[in-house]
Motif scaffolding. Structure first.
Motif, PDB file in Angstrom:
ATOM      1  N   VAL A 187      81.822  81.529  57.693  1.00 55.14           N
ATOM      2  CA  VAL A 187      81.743  80.460  56.882  1.00 55.14           C
ATOM      3  C   VAL A 187      80.350  80.379  56.221  1.00 55.14           C
ATOM      4  CG1 VAL A 187      83.107  79.232  58.240  1.00 55.14           C
ATOM      5  CG2 VAL A 187      80.626  79.046  58.723  1.00 55.14           C
TER       6      VAL A 187
ATOM      7  N   CYS B 257      82.064  90.104  59.593  1.00 60.16           N
ATOM      8  CA  CYS B 257      81.932  89.356  60.849  1.00 60.16           C
ATOM      9  C   CYS B 257      83.334  88.980  61.338  1.00 60.16           C
ATOM     10  CB  CYS B 257      80.933  88.190  60.870  1.00 60.16           C
ATOM     11  SG  CYS B 257      81.487  86.571  59.816  1.00 60.16           S
TER      12      CYS B 257
ATOM     13  N   LYS C  79      73.921  90.573  57.094  1.00 62.52           N
ATOM     14  CA  LYS C  79      73.228  89.708  58.221  1.00 62.52           C
ATOM     15  C   LYS C  79      74.076  88.979  59.008  1.00 62.52           C
ATOM     16  CE  LYS C  79      69.321  91.015  56.709  1.00 62.52           C
ATOM     17  NZ  LYS C  79      68.885  92.452  56.997  1.00 62.52           N
ATOM     18  N   TYR C  80      73.682  88.636  60.098  1.00 56.89           N
ATOM     19  CA  TYR C  80      74.549  87.648  60.912  1.00 56.89           C
ATOM     20  C   TYR C  80      74.019  86.101  60.561  1.00 56.89           C
ATOM     21  CZ  TYR C  80      75.836  84.423  64.864  1.00 56.89           C
ATOM     22  OH  TYR C  80      76.384  83.427  65.428  1.00 56.89           O
ATOM     23  N   GLY C  81      75.049  85.280  60.133  1.00 51.40           N
ATOM     24  CA  GLY C  81      74.438  84.007  59.860  1.00 51.40           C
ATOM     25  C   GLY C  81      75.455  83.107  60.628  1.00 51.40           C
ATOM     26  N   CYS C  82      76.522  83.305  60.991  1.00 52.23           N
ATOM     27  CA  CYS C  82      77.727  82.468  61.697  1.00 52.23           C
ATOM     28  C   CYS C  82      78.563  83.080  62.536  1.00 52.23           C
ATOM     29  CB  CYS C  82      78.212  81.544  60.652  1.00 52.23           C
ATOM     30  SG  CYS C  82      79.317  82.455  59.668  1.00 52.23           S
ATOM     31  N   GLY C  83      78.919  84.399  62.094  1.00 54.12           N
ATOM     32  CA  GLY C  83      79.745  85.143  62.975  1.00 54.12           C
ATOM     33  C   GLY C  83      81.182  84.636  62.881  1.00 54.12           C
TER      34      GLY C  83
ATOM     35  N   GLY D 232      78.785  83.660  54.817  1.00 56.38           N
ATOM     36  CA  GLY D 232      78.551  84.612  53.510  1.00 56.38           C
ATOM     37  C   GLY D 232      77.482  85.573  53.843  1.00 56.38           C
TER      38      GLY D 232
ATOM     39  N   CYS E 298      76.959  87.979  55.891  1.00 55.99           N
ATOM     40  CA  CYS E 298      77.287  89.419  56.036  1.00 55.99           C
ATOM     41  C   CYS E 298      78.065  90.068  54.930  1.00 55.99           C
ATOM     42  CB  CYS E 298      78.262  89.526  57.208  1.00 55.99           C
ATOM     43  SG  CYS E 298      79.817  88.702  57.200  1.00 55.99           S
TER      44      CYS E 298
END
Ligand code: FES
Ligand code: FES
Lengths: 720, 163
Positions: free
Chosen positions: B44, B60, B37-41, B46, B48
């Motif tokens: 920081v 990412c 998943k994309y959570g921050c790109g 986790g 992905c």
């Protein structure tokens, strides 16, 4: 209770079913199989029965399919609260079928659902009655159909595992009886739901029905959906909150590889490309001149001053006041920061729009999108499919992403999948407002407590989506117009015998977008109260538990407090620098107490152990209650200690989990034990319940370890 | 445009992309693998987290060019036919709430257990603190890791299937 209309054999005649002393109407919807509807909402007066079938409101549906599978359709969104599992459990319980045979579907947005808002701890409280009523009606029909088929006395039949069973051993599956059951004219057994004491499914700790999908990566969230031709879309946003585009030059961006189009939106400049990587690179290449947003003259210190100024002079103390204690508290803005950022897939054609998103209030999203597209009078042209959401916490009541995606899809002439970056989500979100509180405790000469005055200055919280069934549950009626003031009055209570008690909300208009957060006002007002109760105990030289016990008005609160005192061994010997704290809360028809042990000897306080006792009435799924309470405790500890939003000249400073310091594994206590105390069979709320007293208990523990009461949150914020 | 070949969940794949394209977008947007998943790109959160040659890494912030010729495993490739013991433990402890962070959490836990079959609380803190769970499932993640560790020690399973 038997139908009062059983003597008037009309197939669609509603059957009135009583659950928890509340009355619910159920009726059969014409269908080849058996579909039973139940009116959502409150107990209906007898006189309302005749209108039951009117399509003024949609209902909850339970369908028995010819293959025996059961489908429950409901107007709610799964966001991690375990709603679907709880609904499946209630359905399976009342129907006597296997949990695995029940599917739960979330309905698309439809203005006919009276309330389609998932939040404020309302879902299970609101749905449990209708589900039990509808499932019990379906079961009575299935039994009646079997009795008619076999020519036996209906009351001799039993049900189990999705079958009706006769004393002589004959059996018929629900699927094969469904058709006949839909045509039954006269119920031969009562449609009364079971007595909760006989439950075998509800109340059992049950794993989530979608656990396997989640752990294999098969669970699909909005941006995992496969909507043909939908292309990645991102939006360049202003440096300040609600800044606007003066003008822009997209020539460099449009010349970049993979870029499919650029369009201007009210909120920024949207870029579509083959992948998000291409879209993000092109976004960086846009040249945009921004006009500052309405809060650009405001920073943290200004906001704090405005809030402090709004508190005003002290009121006159009650007669015989010998001493007045004052406590002041500051709470920060908070971002909801759901793990899944705001996102939406949209396909807009000339006269129709279809959207997919994890909306907490799809009906609101539908209305907003229709308005943005100029279809305010024909909102049915907009279809909103609710997707699984990666956390909501109040943020997904709003639909900015849906509006942006719809406008961009129309402008670019293609389906788009909009993703907010984490920065977008942190810096252009809506926030639990900051607040300042003054609590005055009035003491008599002998140490008696004569009064309690709490004034809270809070920037206006936006509730354009309404309050949903939270208020329905509190008031027993739907009020169309409710202000923050009224909501404050209705929800904020002091549970102690403190003499003359008054709590007032001073709303301050500050142009920073807001949204309700887990537990709404209580996340500030309730926390400050419980922290100051401990201060009161300190001033009076009394034990915080003993003081609470002596003043609590509610037996349920007494019971949960007793439970944590027992299970958490209140007062046990602890090493230096380690202390315990307690706090309680009664809200959403539930009561909860927290006992927290904290170690303050390190660089930052570390929570070692948490004991929670909760009375949520009928616990539908103890596992999901435990998960909700554990999660709320982590929220509370994160925001009490380290996570807070700063405003610098109208811009949000924090941009990701690198500086919005949410708890991680190394901060989390090794143990959060949850004990359920059950006072009755009402279904109480859980989602919001666990935050305030967790935050207060931690603060109280720190105060006891350190000897002074913290007053400014988050506690580890250096305050710069 | 250059093409990069690597082994994804046991199968050879090839993507044509600029060298610096983050692998996350090659996986999600070009190969249709949506478990990470994309959570921050920016490395920081986790969300992905996947495996590169069996080690936890963050797609990412990993340029696609850097994985050419390597083996990449995402949550989809973890269990092979059945469920990996860590996935089983996650179900048994009913870890997930919204579930969005869990593919990353599980991949981080598998990488930890591959090196350490009897992690202490401190080991778990150290290995798992790069992953955020906004729903606050940490207590159950910890319990699930310990349960999986027990199962792996007793069953002698080695986390096969994570190719
Ligand atoms: S998305 Fe890769 S670490 Fe956050
Ligand atoms: S389960 Fe929701 S973020 Fe971890």
């Amino acid at each position: 209770m038997l139908s009062r209309m059983a003597d008037r054999p009309r197939q669609n005649e509603p059957v009135s079913v009583v659950v928890d002393r509340r009355r619910f109407l159920t009726w059969v919807v014409a269908s080849p199989a058996l579909v039973v509807a139940a009116r959502l909402g409150l107990d209906v007066p007898e006189a309302g029965a005749a209108e039951a079938q009117e399509e003024t409101a949609l209902n909850l549906y339970i369908a028995i399919q010819p293959d025996g599978r059961v489908v429950t359709t409901l107007p709610r969104t799964e966001m991690g609260q375990g709603i679907t599992t709880g609904v499946a459990m209630l359905t399976a319980e009342e129907l006597d079928t296997r949990l695995e045979s029940v599917d739960v579907r979330t309905a698309d947005a439809d203005p006919r659902w009276v309330i389609q808002l998932t939040g404020m701890s309302s879902t299970m409280r609101y749905l449990a009655g209708p589900i039990r009523a509808a499932a019990a009606t379906a079961r009575a029909r299935l039994v009646t159909a079997a009795a008619n088929r076999w020519h036996v006395l209906a009351h001799t039949l039993t049900t189990a595992h999705g079958e009706v069973i006769a004393p002589d051993g004959r059996r018929a599956g629900y699927g094969e009886l469904a058709g006949d059951a839909a045509r039954v004219l006269l119920l031969l057994v009562s449609p009364a739901p079971k007595d909760p004491s006989t439950y075998t499914v509800v109340g059992q700790p049950t794993g989530r029905i979608d656990a396997r999908d989640i752990v294999t990566g098969a669970a699909r969230y909005t941006l995992d959906l496969d909507v043909p031709e939908a292309v990645p879309l991102v939006v360049a946003r202003p440096p300040t909150l609600r800044g606007t585009v003066r003008d822009f030059d997209a020539s460099a961006a449009l010349a970049m590889p993979g870029v499919l189009g650029v369009t201007r939106l009210p909120t920024g400049i949207a870029v579509a490309a083959h992948t998000y990587a291409h879209a993000l690179a092109a976004r960086d290449a846009l040249r945009i001149s921004w006009a500052p947003g309405p809060a650009s003259h405001l920073s943290d210190a200004d906001i704090r001053n405005r809030l402090r100024d709004a508190i005003g002079a002290r009121p006159l103390p009650p007669l015989f006041t010998a001493r007045t204690l004052e406590g002041r508290f500051d709470f920060p803005y908070l971002a909801h920061a759901p793990m899944e950022t705001q996102s939406c897939v949209a396909r807009v054609t000339e006269d129709r729009a279809e959207l997919w998103l994890g909306a907490q209030d799809p009906k609101f999203a539908q209305r907003e999108v229709a308005e943005a597209l100029g279809w305010a009078l024909t909102p049915h042209r907009v279809t909103v499919h609710t997707a699984r959401a990666g956390g909501g916490f109040g943020r997904r009541f709003f639909a900015e992403a849906a509006v942006e995606a719809a406008l961009a899809s129309r402008a670019l002439g293609r389906p788009v999948k909009l993703m907010w970056t984490r920065n977008d989500d942190m810096r252009h979100g809506r926030y639990r407002p900051a607040s300042h509180h003054r609590i005055l405790a009035y003491l008599g000469a002998n140490g008696s407590i004569l009064g309690w005055n709490h004034r809270a200055a809070i920037p206006t919280v936006e509730f354009p989506h309404g309050f949903g069934d939270a208020l329905t549950a509190i008031l027993g009626t739907v009020l169309p117009e409710v202000t923050s003031q009224v909501f404050f009055e209705l929800t904020q209570h002091v549970p102690y015998r403190f003499g003359w008690v008054s709590q007032e909300l001073r709303e301050v208009s500050i142009p920073i977008p807001t949204a309700s957060f887990r537990s709404v006002f209580t996340s500030q007002v309730g926390v400050a109260n419980e922290v100051f109760v401990d201060q009161l105990a300190r001033e009076l030289g009394r034990d915080p538990v003993e003081l609470r016990r002596s003043q609590l008005k509610s037996a349920r609160l007494q019971a949960v407090l007793d439970k944590v005192v027992l299970e958490g061994q209140w007062g046990r010997a602890l090493p230096p620098g380690v202390a315990q704290g307690v706090a309680v809360l009664e809200e959403w028809d539930s009561a909860v107490a927290h006992l927290v042990e904290v170690d303050v000897t390190g660089a930052a306080p570390r929570v070692l152990r948490v004991v929670i006792a909760a009375d949520v009435g009928l616990p539908i799924n103890p596992k999901s209650i435990e998960a909700q309470l554990q999660g709320a405790a982590i929220d509370a500890f994160s925001t009490t200690l380290s996570a807070g939003i700063h405003i610098d000249s109208g811009a949000v400073r924090e941009g990701s989990f690198a500086d919005y310091l949410w708890h991680r594994m190394k901060h989390a206590p090794a143990e959060i034990s949850v004990h359920l105390v059950r006072s009755d069979d009402r279904v109480g709320g859980v989602g919001e319940l666990g935050y305030p007293s967790a935050a207060a208990a931690l603060t109280n523990a720190i105060a006891r370890a350190a000897g002074t009461m913290p007053t400014r949150f988050p506690l580890l914020d250096p305050g710069v | 445009m250059p093409a990069y070949q690597f082994i994804l969940n046991g199968q050879t794949v090839s993507v044509e992309a600029p060298a610096d394209l983050p692998l996350l977008w090659a996986l999600r947007d070009m190969l249709g693998v949506t478990g990470p998943k994309y959570g921050c790109g920016v490395g920081v959160c986790g969300a992905c987290t996947s495996h590169l040659e069996g080690e936890a890494f963050r797609p990412c912030i990993q340029p696609v060019s850097g994985v050419a010729g390597t083996r990449v495993t995402t949550i989809e490739g973890l269990g092979g036919e059945g469920l990996h013991p860590v996935q089983q433990a996650w179900i048994a402890e009913d870890v997930a709430q919204c579930g969005f962070c869990q593919p990353g959490q599980i991949m981080a836990a598998v990488a930890l257990l591959r090196k350490n079959l009897d992690p202490s609380d401190a080991d778990i803190d150290a290995a798992m603190s790069d992953n955020v769970c906004r729903c606050g499932t940490y207590v159950r993640i910890r319990a699930a890791i310990k349960r999986a560790a027990r199962a792996l020690r007793e069953g002698g399973a080695t986390g096969e299937g994570s190719r």
